[in-house]
Design a protein around this motif. Sequence first.
Motif, PDB file in Angstrom:
ATOM      1  N   ILE A 194       0.862  -1.230   0.077  1.00 44.16           N
ATOM      2  CA  ILE A 194       0.172  -0.053  -0.028  1.00 44.16           C
ATOM      3  C   ILE A 194       1.028   1.272   0.140  1.00 44.16           C
ATOM      4  CG2 ILE A 194      -1.902   1.258   1.234  1.00 44.16           C
ATOM      5  CD1 ILE A 194      -2.768  -1.260   2.505  1.00 44.16           C
ATOM      6  N   ASN A 195       0.901   1.893  -1.072  1.00 38.11           N
ATOM      7  CA  ASN A 195       2.027   2.942  -1.371  1.00 38.11           C
ATOM      8  C   ASN A 195       3.295   2.424  -1.183  1.00 38.11           C
ATOM      9  OD1 ASN A 195      -0.395   4.809  -1.957  1.00 38.11           O
ATOM     10  ND2 ASN A 195      -0.861   5.091   0.245  1.00 38.11           N
ATOM     11  N   ASP A 196       3.908   3.227  -0.043  1.00 42.02           N
ATOM     12  CA  ASP A 196       5.221   2.498   0.078  1.00 42.02           C
ATOM     13  C   ASP A 196       5.233   1.492   1.321  1.00 42.02           C
ATOM     14  OD1 ASP A 196       6.365   4.429  -1.629  1.00 42.02           O
ATOM     15  OD2 ASP A 196       6.682   5.954  -0.247  1.00 42.02           O
ATOM     16  N   TRP A 197       4.416   1.213   1.850  1.00 39.35           N
ATOM     17  CA  TRP A 197       4.143   0.266   2.869  1.00 39.35           C
ATOM     18  C   TRP A 197       4.032  -1.216   2.242  1.00 39.35           C
ATOM     19  CZ3 TRP A 197       4.362   1.537   8.120  1.00 39.35           C
ATOM     20  CH2 TRP A 197       4.199   2.995   8.431  1.00 39.35           C
ATOM     21  N   GLU A 198       4.570  -2.210   2.895  1.00 38.28           N
ATOM     22  CA  GLU A 198       4.442  -3.702   2.871  1.00 38.28           C
ATOM     23  C   GLU A 198       4.001  -4.405   4.141  1.00 38.28           C
ATOM     24  OE1 GLU A 198       6.768  -7.500   0.743  1.00 38.28           O
ATOM     25  OE2 GLU A 198       8.001  -5.776   1.538  1.00 38.28           O
ATOM     26  N   ILE A 199       2.941  -5.140   3.810  1.00 37.88           N
ATOM     27  CA  ILE A 199       2.254  -5.897   5.266  1.00 37.88           C
ATOM     28  C   ILE A 199       2.494  -7.175   4.663  1.00 37.88           C
ATOM     29  CG2 ILE A 199       0.409  -5.860   6.595  1.00 37.88           C
ATOM     30  CD1 ILE A 199      -0.436  -2.941   5.550  1.00 37.88           C
ATOM     31  N   ILE A 200       2.993  -7.942   5.698  1.00 41.59           N
ATOM     32  CA  ILE A 200       3.226  -9.387   5.388  1.00 41.59           C
ATOM     33  C   ILE A 200       2.543 -10.053   6.583  1.00 41.59           C
ATOM     34  CG2 ILE A 200       4.895 -11.243   5.156  1.00 41.59           C
ATOM     35  CD1 ILE A 200       6.983  -8.703   4.560  1.00 41.59           C
ATOM     36  N   THR A 201       1.533 -11.155   6.215  1.00 40.66           N
ATOM     37  CA  THR A 201       1.150 -11.810   7.307  1.00 40.66           C
ATOM     38  C   THR A 201       1.011 -13.251   7.043  1.00 40.66           C
ATOM     39  OG1 THR A 201      -1.347 -11.494   6.203  1.00 40.66           O
ATOM     40  CG2 THR A 201      -0.554  -9.934   7.852  1.00 40.66           C
ATOM     41  N   SER A 202       0.792 -14.032   8.163  1.00 39.15           N
ATOM     42  CA  SER A 202       0.671 -15.504   7.892  1.00 39.15           C
ATOM     43  C   SER A 202       0.013 -16.023   8.993  1.00 39.15           C
ATOM     44  CB  SER A 202       2.284 -16.093   7.788  1.00 39.15           C
ATOM     45  OG  SER A 202       2.190 -17.554   7.603  1.00 39.15           O
ATOM     46  N   ALA A 203      -0.821 -17.024   8.806  1.00 36.25           N
ATOM     47  CA  ALA A 203      -1.750 -17.712   9.874  1.00 36.25           C
ATOM     48  C   ALA A 203      -1.518 -19.196   9.787  1.00 36.25           C
ATOM     49  CB  ALA A 203      -3.237 -17.259   9.761  1.00 36.25           C
ATOM     50  N   ILE A 204      -1.283 -19.883  10.633  1.00 36.03           N
ATOM     51  CA  ILE A 204      -0.886 -21.342  10.587  1.00 36.03           C
ATOM     52  C   ILE A 204      -1.986 -22.036  11.673  1.00 36.03           C
ATOM     53  CG2 ILE A 204       0.682 -23.189  10.914  1.00 36.03           C
ATOM     54  CD1 ILE A 204       1.893 -19.840  10.648  1.00 36.03           C
ATOM     55  N   TRP A 205      -2.490 -22.986  11.064  1.00 37.15           N
ATOM     56  CA  TRP A 205      -3.653 -23.778  11.778  1.00 37.15           C
ATOM     57  C   TRP A 205      -3.058 -25.162  11.795  1.00 37.15           C
ATOM     58  CZ3 TRP A 205      -6.418 -27.874   9.720  1.00 37.15           C
ATOM     59  CH2 TRP A 205      -7.397 -28.518  10.835  1.00 37.15           C
ATOM     60  N   VAL A 206      -3.029 -25.564  13.095  1.00 33.97           N
ATOM     61  CA  VAL A 206      -2.499 -27.178  13.268  1.00 33.97           C
ATOM     62  C   VAL A 206      -3.637 -28.105  13.937  1.00 33.97           C
ATOM     63  CG1 VAL A 206      -0.896 -28.643  14.447  1.00 33.97           C
ATOM     64  CG2 VAL A 206      -0.146 -26.558  13.695  1.00 33.97           C
ATOM     65  N   ALA A 207      -4.240 -29.170  13.287  1.00 33.71           N
ATOM     66  CA  ALA A 207      -5.412 -29.816  13.716  1.00 33.71           C
ATOM     67  C   ALA A 207      -5.075 -30.736  15.066  1.00 33.71           C
ATOM     68  CB  ALA A 207      -5.667 -30.686  12.658  1.00 33.71           C
ATOM     69  N   SER A 208      -6.034 -31.018  15.888  1.00 37.60           N
ATOM     70  CA  SER A 208      -5.858 -31.684  17.358  1.00 37.60           C
ATOM     71  C   SER A 208      -5.330 -32.951  16.766  1.00 37.60           C
ATOM     72  CB  SER A 208      -7.293 -31.595  17.832  1.00 37.60           C
ATOM     73  OG  SER A 208      -8.060 -32.312  16.802  1.00 37.60           O
ATOM     74  N   ARG A 209      -4.652 -33.674  17.632  1.00 39.45           N
ATOM     75  CA  ARG A 209      -4.250 -34.983  17.580  1.00 39.45           C
ATOM     76  C   ARG A 209      -4.456 -35.864  18.808  1.00 39.45           C
ATOM     77  NH1 ARG A 209       1.339 -32.618  17.508  1.00 39.45           N
ATOM     78  NH2 ARG A 209       0.111 -30.713  18.249  1.00 39.45           N
ATOM     79  N   ASP A 210      -4.594 -37.301  18.748  1.00 38.05           N
ATOM     80  CA  ASP A 210      -4.668 -38.246  19.830  1.00 38.05           C
ATOM     81  C   ASP A 210      -3.416 -38.514  20.293  1.00 38.05           C
ATOM     82  OD1 ASP A 210      -5.162 -40.206  21.654  1.00 38.05           O
ATOM     83  OD2 ASP A 210      -6.579 -41.186  20.211  1.00 38.05           O
ATOM     84  N   LEU A 211      -3.076 -38.062  21.386  1.00 43.32           N
ATOM     85  CA  LEU A 211      -1.645 -38.264  21.778  1.00 43.32           C
ATOM     86  C   LEU A 211      -1.446 -39.694  22.324  1.00 43.32           C
ATOM     87  CD1 LEU A 211      -0.998 -34.959  24.005  1.00 43.32           C
ATOM     88  CD2 LEU A 211      -0.074 -35.419  21.711  1.00 43.32           C
ATOM     89  N   THR A 212      -2.299 -40.636  22.650  1.00 47.21           N
ATOM     90  CA  THR A 212      -2.018 -41.637  23.097  1.00 47.21           C
ATOM     91  C   THR A 212      -1.632 -42.488  21.714  1.00 47.21           C
ATOM     92  OG1 THR A 212      -4.326 -42.413  22.605  1.00 47.21           O
ATOM     93  CG2 THR A 212      -3.827 -41.628  24.820  1.00 47.21           C
ATOM     94  N   ASP A 213      -2.023 -42.075  20.480  1.00 45.84           N
ATOM     95  CA  ASP A 213      -1.214 -42.854  19.495  1.00 45.84           C
ATOM     96  C   ASP A 213       0.298 -42.789  19.355  1.00 45.84           C
ATOM     97  OD1 ASP A 213      -3.849 -43.382  18.779  1.00 45.84           O
ATOM     98  OD2 ASP A 213      -3.742 -41.532  17.015  1.00 45.84           O
ATOM     99  N   TYR A 214       0.909 -41.864  19.996  1.00 44.22           N
ATOM    100  CA  TYR A 214       2.301 -41.886  20.131  1.00 44.22           C
ATOM    101  C   TYR A 214       2.764 -42.107  21.441  1.00 44.22           C
ATOM    102  CZ  TYR A 214       1.033 -39.320  15.815  1.00 44.22           C
ATOM    103  OH  TYR A 214       0.545 -39.105  14.662  1.00 44.22           O
ATOM    104  N   GLY A 215       2.067 -42.705  22.267  1.00 41.70           N
ATOM    105  CA  GLY A 215       2.704 -43.189  23.666  1.00 41.70           C
ATOM    106  C   GLY A 215       2.613 -42.282  24.666  1.00 41.70           C
ATOM    107  N   TYR A 216       1.930 -41.192  24.434  1.00 40.14           N
ATOM    108  CA  TYR A 216       1.897 -40.177  25.548  1.00 40.14           C
ATOM    109  C   TYR A 216       1.162 -40.629  26.926  1.00 40.14           C
ATOM    110  CZ  TYR A 216       3.676 -36.085  23.041  1.00 40.14           C
ATOM    111  OH  TYR A 216       4.612 -35.172  22.063  1.00 40.14           O
TER     112      TYR A 216
END
Length: 701
Positions: A593-615
Amino acid sequence: MSLLLSTLMVIASAASAPAIGVEKSVEKIEVQGVRSRLIKSGALKDDIAKTELLSNEYIKNTQSSSLADAIQNAIGIRVSNECAMCGAKRIMINGLKGEHTNVLVDGIPMHTMISGFYGMDSVAASGIGRIEIARGAGASLTAPEAIGGTVNLVTAQPSEDKIELDMATGSDGYKLISALASGISSDGNTRATLIGQYDNKDQFDGDGNGVSENPALTNQSLTLMVSHDIGYSDNIRVRLNQTQSEVFGGPVLGDTATSISATLSSVSQGEADSLFVNDDVRNRYIGNAWETAEWVKTEREEASLSWLHEISSRLNVTSSLAYVDHIQDSFYESTDYYAEDTMYYYSVRFNYDLNAQHLLTFGADKRDEKMRSSSAALESAANYVSDSFDYDTTGLYIQDTWLPNQSIEVSAALRLDQIQADFVDPQKPGIEIDKTILSPRVDMRYFHNDTFTSRLSLGQGYRAPLSFFESDHGILDSGKGFQVEVSEPERSKSATYSLSYETEMLTVTASAAHTKVEHLATLSHTDSGTPVLTQLTETAAVTAVDISANWQVSDTLTVSAIAEQYHYDETFKASFGIAPIEKRATLSTDLHINDWEIITSAIWVASRDLTDYGYEGFNDANGEFAKPTTAESYVTVDLKVVKPLSESLSLYAGASNLFDYNQAEDMGSPLMYDAEGGYDVVYIHGPLRGRQAYLGLTYEF
C-alpha cells in the motif's frame, strides 16, 4: 560478540576503501562467469524432481534468524522441537524423522549427525540466496542417505559491490545484527561475499513457574565465499564458515538461577526434597538449579573447495573437497556429554552432453566421519556404551537425463555405495554395519500443455543409525547407562507424484508421497530399564498429501495457501518421541500500500490423539492429575510491516506468534512426571515460545 565485531570491522574497512568494480550495470553483466554460463546453458543440469524454492525475499519476510526459522512453515516441512529445556530441533520432510533429512550447502553435504540436533538453530539465515527443498528418498545424487529428502542452502552470489546491514531488537531479549559485504573485481572474474551474524533470544517461561519451556539461544556466525574464474573454462569456489552457539534452558536466569556457571556448578548441593511446590509442575519451581538445567555449547568450522572445469563444450567436471569439525560440550541435568564430530568429503562429478536428447551425469564421492564422545558422569555406569563411531562411505553413481520430445523428460539414476559403520567402544568389537547398497531413482516430468505439468519420482535410500542422540538426545537416564544394538542400515522406498497448474497470475500444485522404511531406529529398554538404541523389525510407513496455491490477486496483493496431511502407520507412530503434526494449513498475504508492505501468515494445526504416540504423564509426582491425552487444535499468526525511509534505508516492525498462543499458558505445561514419579520435559504438543515482537532497520549501500 567478538566474532561479529571482527566481521563488522572488516565490512567497515571495505566500505571506506575504493570500490573494486566499475559501473554497476557492467558488474551485473560480468558476474555471469563460468559457473553461471554452464548452468544457463543446461550443461550443469541436475535433475527434474519436484523442488520447492524459498527465496531470499521469503527468508527476510519471515524475519528468520536461522535455517530452522526459515523453513518451519514451508510445504512438506516440519521443524520439530524435541525438548522443552534445550530446544533441540529436527527438520522433518514428508513426515519422516529429522535424522532422515540431509542438509547441503551449495550442493555439498556439510551437516553430520550431531549438527542435525543443535546445528539447525545456529545456521545463520543471512547470506542465504535461496533454499532448495527436494523431497523423497535419494533426492540428491550426492546425498543418498536422505531418506526423507534434502535441504540445500545456496549462498547468495554477488551481482554488484554492496553492503547490507540488518539490525533488530525485540521482546524476550531478541537481538539480530547481520552484515553482508559483496564485491566484484573490475574484470568480473573474482566475486567475494563476507557475511557476519549475531542473534540472541532469552528464555521463555509461559506459565511463570520458574522453568523455561524454550531456552535462551545465542549464535555467532562468520562466512566467507570467494569465486574466481580462471580463463574461460575454469572456476574455483572457496567457502569458509565458523559458528559458535550456546543454549541454556531450565531454571530461568534472573529468577530461579543466578547464572549459567553457577547453575552448572550447583550439582554439589545435591538433590532437593521436591522440584516444585506440592510436587506439581504447574506450581513454583523450588528445586536446585541444576536439577532441570540443560546447557549446550557448540563450535563449528566448515571449509569447502570446488573446482569446475569445462573440458569441452559437451563435457565438464566438478571436483569438491569439504571439511567439517563440530564440537559439542553439554550438560543435561547433572550428566555431562562432550563430542567432537569430524567429517571429510571428496567428490568428482562429470556432466556429459551426449546429444540433444541425453545428458549424462556420473561420478564418485567419499565420506569419512569420526565422532568421539565422552561423559564423566556415565563412564562408571556398568551398562554404559559410548556412541563414538567411525563412519565411512564410498559411492559411484550415474544419471541419464533423457528428453525424448518437448513434452517429457526422464531422469534415471543409480548409486552404488559401500558403507561401514563401526561403534568403536571397547564393548562393541567388530564392525556393526558393513554393506554394499544399490539405490535407484527415477524422476519424470510431463508437460500436458502450457499450464499443467505432472512429476513422478520413485526412489530408494539408506541411512546408518549412528547415535542414541537420535532417540534420546538428553541421555537423561544417567544412572542406568546406555547400550547400542544396531546391525542394519535403514532402507527406504518412496514414491511421489505432483500435478501443477501455472498461469501468469495463479499457481497451484497438489502432491502425494508414500515412504516405507525398514530397520527403523528406535529407543527401547532392557528389563532393568537401561536405554538401548535398537531397530524395529516391522516396516514403517508414512503418506503425505498436500496442496499449495499462489495467487497474484493484483499488482499490490499476493495470497498463498497451503494444506497438508500426514498419515502414519502404527509402527511409525511407535517410533516417535514427540507427536508429529498430522494436519496443517497456512494462509499468507503480501500487501503493498503506497510505500508500505504488510506481510501476514496464519498457521492452523489440527488436534491429535496423543495416546497414538505413547503419551502418558501427570502434572504431579503422585500421579493424581493426569496430563491431557488430546492435543487441541491451535492457530498462530505472524505479522511484519516494512516502510522504506529512503532508497537505501528501511524500517520494519512485527511479531511472531502475534496473539501469544503457547503450550504452557494455553494448553498445559510440557513438564511432566511419569507413572513412577520420574521427572521429564518432553510432553510437547504445542508452540513452546509465545509472542516475540521486534523492531529493526535495514540499510544497503
